[in-house]
Design a protein around this motif. Structure first.
Motif, PDB file in Angstrom:
ATOM      1  N   UNK A 113       0.833  -1.205   0.000  1.00  0.00           N
ATOM      2  CA  UNK A 113       0.000   0.000   0.000  1.00  0.00           C
ATOM      3  C   UNK A 113       0.867   1.253   0.000  1.00  0.00           C
ATOM      4  N   UNK A 114       1.924   1.245   0.804  1.00  0.00           N
ATOM      5  CA  UNK A 114       2.822   2.394   0.860  1.00  0.00           C
ATOM      6  C   UNK A 114       3.475   2.636  -0.488  1.00  0.00           C
ATOM      7  N   UNK A 115       3.925   1.583  -1.104  1.00  0.00           N
ATOM      8  CA  UNK A 115       4.588   1.709  -2.405  1.00  0.00           C
ATOM      9  C   UNK A 115       3.632   2.273  -3.461  1.00  0.00           C
ATOM     10  N   UNK A 116       2.392   1.801  -3.451  1.00  0.00           N
ATOM     11  CA  UNK A 116       1.393   2.325  -4.390  1.00  0.00           C
ATOM     12  C   UNK A 116       1.140   3.814  -4.159  1.00  0.00           C
ATOM     13  N   UNK A 117       1.001   4.200  -2.899  1.00  0.00           N
ATOM     14  CA  UNK A 117       0.753   5.606  -2.591  1.00  0.00           C
ATOM     15  C   UNK A 117       1.902   6.497  -3.053  1.00  0.00           C
ATOM     16  N   UNK A 118       3.122   6.086  -2.778  1.00  0.00           N
ATOM     17  CA  UNK A 118       4.278   6.917  -3.138  1.00  0.00           C
ATOM     18  C   UNK A 118       4.562   6.899  -4.644  1.00  0.00           C
ATOM     19  N   UNK A 119       4.597   5.724  -5.240  1.00  0.00           N
ATOM     20  CA  UNK A 119       5.031   5.611  -6.634  1.00  0.00           C
ATOM     21  C   UNK A 119       3.928   5.844  -7.654  1.00  0.00           C
ATOM     22  N   UNK A 120       2.793   5.223  -7.483  1.00  0.00           N
ATOM     23  CA  UNK A 120       1.733   5.365  -8.491  1.00  0.00           C
ATOM     24  C   UNK A 120       0.903   6.626  -8.306  1.00  0.00           C
ATOM     25  N   UNK A 121       0.624   6.958  -7.034  1.00  0.00           N
ATOM     26  CA  UNK A 121      -0.237   8.118  -6.782  1.00  0.00           C
ATOM     27  C   UNK A 121       0.556   9.390  -6.499  1.00  0.00           C
ATOM     28  N   UNK A 122       1.851   9.275  -6.290  1.00  0.00           N
ATOM     29  CA  UNK A 122       2.678  10.455  -6.059  1.00  0.00           C
ATOM     30  C   UNK A 122       2.433  11.140  -4.733  1.00  0.00           C
ATOM     31  N   UNK A 123       1.991  10.402  -3.726  1.00  0.00           N
ATOM     32  CA  UNK A 123       1.719  10.991  -2.413  1.00  0.00           C
ATOM     33  C   UNK A 123       3.006  11.498  -1.782  1.00  0.00           C
ATOM     34  N   UNK A 124       3.008  12.738  -1.302  1.00  0.00           N
ATOM     35  CA  UNK A 124       4.202  13.352  -0.715  1.00  0.00           C
ATOM     36  C   UNK A 124       4.032  13.745   0.749  1.00  0.00           C
ATOM     37  N   UNK A 125       2.855  13.512   1.320  1.00  0.00           N
ATOM     38  CA  UNK A 125       2.618  13.855   2.718  1.00  0.00           C
ATOM     39  C   UNK A 125       3.214  12.809   3.657  1.00  0.00           C
TER      40      UNK A 125
END
Length: 168
Positions: free
Chosen positions: A91-103
Motif C-alpha cells: 500500500x505504501x509503495x502504491x501511494x508513493x510511486x503510483x499516486x505520487x503521495x508526498x505527505x
C-alpha cells in the motif's frame, strides 16, 4: 502526549487515531484525527473542511481509493494489525510511486524495530510504535544497514553501484 518517530527523530503526536469511527459523531472535535478510509469516503466534504484529518488504511483497503485526494492529504496512516501482515508495504509503495503521495506516511499497529528500515525503504517516514516499545532503540533500527540491495530508494541496483565504484 504520545510520541512517535517522524522524519528520523522522536516527536510528539497530537493526532488521535479513531479506529472504530463509523459516523461523524464518533470523531472528536478540536484535535487532529486519523479516521478509517470508509468514514472518509462517506463523509469526505465534512472531514476535509476540518483540515486536520488523516486517513487510516486497513490491510484490506485499496489505496487507489485515495487517488483524487492525495494532493490534499497531509497524513495517511497504514495499519499493521500483526507483525506478519505485510500488505501495508505494498500500500505504501502504491501511494508513493503510483499516486505520487508526498505527505506523511505513517505505519501504525504492531510495528517492531526490525521492520523500520524496510518500512522506510517503501516510503514510510513516520512510525507509531506501541507505548511499551523503546523509541530510542527503534530509531536506531533505521540505521541498521548502510545500503540495500533492492532499488527501493536508490534507483540503481547495488551490484551496478558497486561495479561503478559508488559507495553508500
Amino acid at each position: 502526549m504520545p510520541r512517535l518517530i517522524r522524519r528520523r527523530a522522536i516527536a510528539e503526536d497530537a493526532s488521535i487515531l479513531v479506529r472504530g469511527a463509523a459516523t461523524l459523531a464518533d470523531v472528536p472535535e478540536g484535535v487532529p484525527v486519523i479516521v478509517p478510509l470508509r468514514l472518509w469516503l462517506a463523509e469526505r466534504a465534512a472531514l476535509a473542511a476540518r483540515g486536520d484529518v488523516g486517513i487510516l488504511l486497513s490491510p484490506s483497503d485499496d489505496p487507489m481509493a485515495l487517488a483524487g485526494d492525495v494532493a490534499t492529504l497531509a497524513l495517511i496512516a497504514i495499519d499493521f494489525p500483526s507483525f506478519t501482515d505485510g500488505r501495508g508495504y505494498s500500500s505504501a509503495r502504491l501511494l508513493r510511486d503510483r499516486l505520487g503521495y508526498r505527505g506523511e506516511l505513517r505505519a501504525v499497529g504492531d510495528i517492531q524495530r526490525d521492520q523500520l528500515y524496510y518500512l522506510a525503504q517503501v516510503g514510510f517516514d513516520a512510525f507509531a510504535l506501541s507505548e511499551e516499545r523503546d523509541l530510542d532503540a527503534a530509531l536506531a533500527g533505521l540505521r541498521d544497514f548502510s545500503d540495500g540491495y533492492q532499488i527501493t530508494q536508490a534507483r540503481t541496483p547495488w551490484f551496478r553501484r558497486r561495479d561503478a565504484g559508488i559507495s553508500p
